[in-house]
Design a protein around this motif. Structure first.
Motif: not given
Length: 509
Positions: A435-453
């Motif tokens: 859902t997060v990936a789909r919503q960010l794509a719909d908002q045209r927000i590019a994901v640079i990367g993921v920081v894993l905690i």
């Protein structure tokens, strides 16, 4: 094309990922360790608070007329069941002169067949003396009942044999009467009939002797059974050791609690489906894991762990600062399950950038994670999301937000058109990561990367997406023509779930 893509995806995704299951169970060791500790404490408490009642035991040697070397224990099992009858219980209560009901007394004792002829009787009471008295009365009642039954059986068998013998004697008397004084030589015409009478008389005499012998054997076997059935171990009280019982019950409770905790953890892991491996998190978010930060508590972290965490955070801050400096678009940090770590990371990043140019941190987190904190000297300005648009255009904006359930997705683009997802391993379900990936794509927000905690220290999976050129890296590269005011179109990244569509696969090729 669609069928083949679906079949390949199904074949690549196992029904149950054992590696992920083991990692998830190990990460939730607090739960099953707590269950094991709870079982240990409960077991010890049961031994202390609920001690066993006073108990006495005795052993009875039971002889059977039908004893055979190859007996499988049928006879002693019959004796055990006979011990648990109201007749035996009533005889024992009568000898004790107790008004207790036989049905109630039967719940206080049990019989156990140790061998084919050895019966152990265990009796409880209000005190050791009462338990011993009950055991003796019960053993005596059982021995008396067994002897009586054996005698009645032998008497009935002997009587049946003697009755048969008497009938044979009556028939013999009739044959002797028919023979009279005749002999086969006295009457040649009737010699055949007389010979048959003599043969019948001989047969009857043989059978009468046989019945006499069998009746004598039946009577002879009874004294052996009577003498062989006796109490071989006098009733005695069983001594209970409280420390030993506490240790035993605690060990049993520990094992049961551990098994129950592991089972609950495994079932919960499968049902919740929360990815913990960097491979699964990257695949579900459609972005590569660019850095990891261990999660340490101030009250439990050792000195070298704090140093290691601080060094990892400094390296990550340097990497993010380099990325933000080379980008003309605002960058945001969006957290999932780690708001405090994201706030600290955003402040570190803002301090690193503040040395070169003005920086403002836009607080889009629910609550007052950033705006409500007490600023330190030299810290960058922190503004709320409503005041973000009023900032100076030459200022670098670092947005901090959340992608947890309940997020206002349309507000995320005001925090930054590029983002770094800060995700705690095992916090979000696979469905929510999609859902997060789909919503960010719909908002045209590019994901640079993921920081894993809080990653698993034993995780050796690869969190890099090798098709990353058509995700975040490609999205950032294709923003450059737009920044230079060219007319080339702007292409956004596609998440993993969108890249699996047959048409998109064809374009990727």
């Amino acid at each position: 094309m669609t069928t083949s893509t679906t079949s390949e995806s199904s074949a690549a995704t196992p029904l149950l990922d054992l590696q992920a299951l083991v990692v998830a169970v190990r990460r939730r060791r607090r739960l099953w360790c707590a269950m094991a500790l709870l079982g240990l404490l409960v077991g010890a408490a049961v031994a202390v608070l609920m001690p066993p009642p006073p108990t006495a035991v005795t052993k009875v040697l039971v002889a059977h007329k039908e004893d055979q070397p190859n007996d499988t224990g049928t006879l002693i099992r019959t004796d055990v069941e006979l011990l648990g009858t109201t007749r035996i219980a009533d005889k024992a209560l009568q000898s004790l002169k107790s008004p207790e009901k036989p049905e109630d007394f039967m719940r206080d004792y049990r019989g156990t067949g140790l061998t084919n002829n050895l019966l152990q009787i265990t009796v409880t009471g209000d005190s050791d003396a009462e338990a011993v008295a009950r055991a003796k009365a019960l053993a005596d009642a059982f021995v008396a009942d067994h002897v009586r039954r054996m005698r009645e059986t032998a008497t009935a068998e002997s009587k049946a044999l003697l009755d048969q013998r008497d009938r044979m004697r009556d028939e013999l008397a009739q044959v002797n009467e028919e023979i009279g004084d005749r002999s086969p030589d006295s009457d040649p015409k009737a010699s055949a009939a007389i010979e048959s009478l003599f043969a019948r008389r001989a047969e009857l005499n043989s059978r009468i002797a046989d019945f006499d012998q069998r009746a004598a054997d039946a009577r002879t076997g009874t004294p052996k059974v009577v003498a062989g059935t006796q109490i071989v171990d006098a009733p005695r009280a069983v001594r209970h050791s409280l420390p030993k019982a506490a240790v035993t019950n605690a060990a049993i409770g520990l094992v049961l609690g551990l098994v129950l905790g592991l089972a609950l953890t495994a079932v919960g892991t499968v049902v919740k489906d929360r990815p913990v491996l960097r491979r699964d998190i990257a695949a579900n978010l459609g972005a590569s894991v660019i850095a990891e930060l261990p999660r340490t508590h101030r009250w439990s972290a050792r000195l070298w762990q704090r140093r290691r965490t601080r060094a990892a955070r400094e390296r990550l801050t340097t990497t993010l600062a380099r990325t933000v400096r080379g980008s003309a678009e605002p960058v945001s940090l969006l957290e999932l399950g780690c708001a405090r770590s994201t706030s600290v990371l955003a402040l570190d990043l803002a301090r690193a950038l503040a040395a070169d140019e003005p920086v403002v941190v836009v607080d889009g987190l629910p609550g007052a994670q950033l705006s409500g904190r007490r600023p330190k000297p030299g810290d960058p300005a922190v503004v709320s999301g409503e005041r973000a648009a009023a900032g100076a255009p030459e200022e670098h904006r670092i947005g901090v937000g959340s992608v947890a359930p309940g997020t206002a997705w349309t507000d995320l683009q005001y925090l930054g058109t590029q983002t770094v997802l800060v995700v705690r391993a095992g916090h979000g379900s696979a469905a929510w990561l999609h859902t997060v990936a789909r919503q960010l794509a719909d908002q045209r927000i590019a994901v640079i990367g993921v920081v894993l905690i809080d990653p698993d220290p034993r995780d050796r999976t690869d969190g890099t997406l090798w098709d990353g050129l058509r995700t975040a890296l490609r999205g950032r590269a294709e923003r450059l023509p737009r920044q230079n005011r060219t007319s080339e179109p702007r292409t956004e990244r596609q998440p993993m779930w969108a890249a699996r569509v047959p048409g998109n696969d064809q374009e990727a090729r």
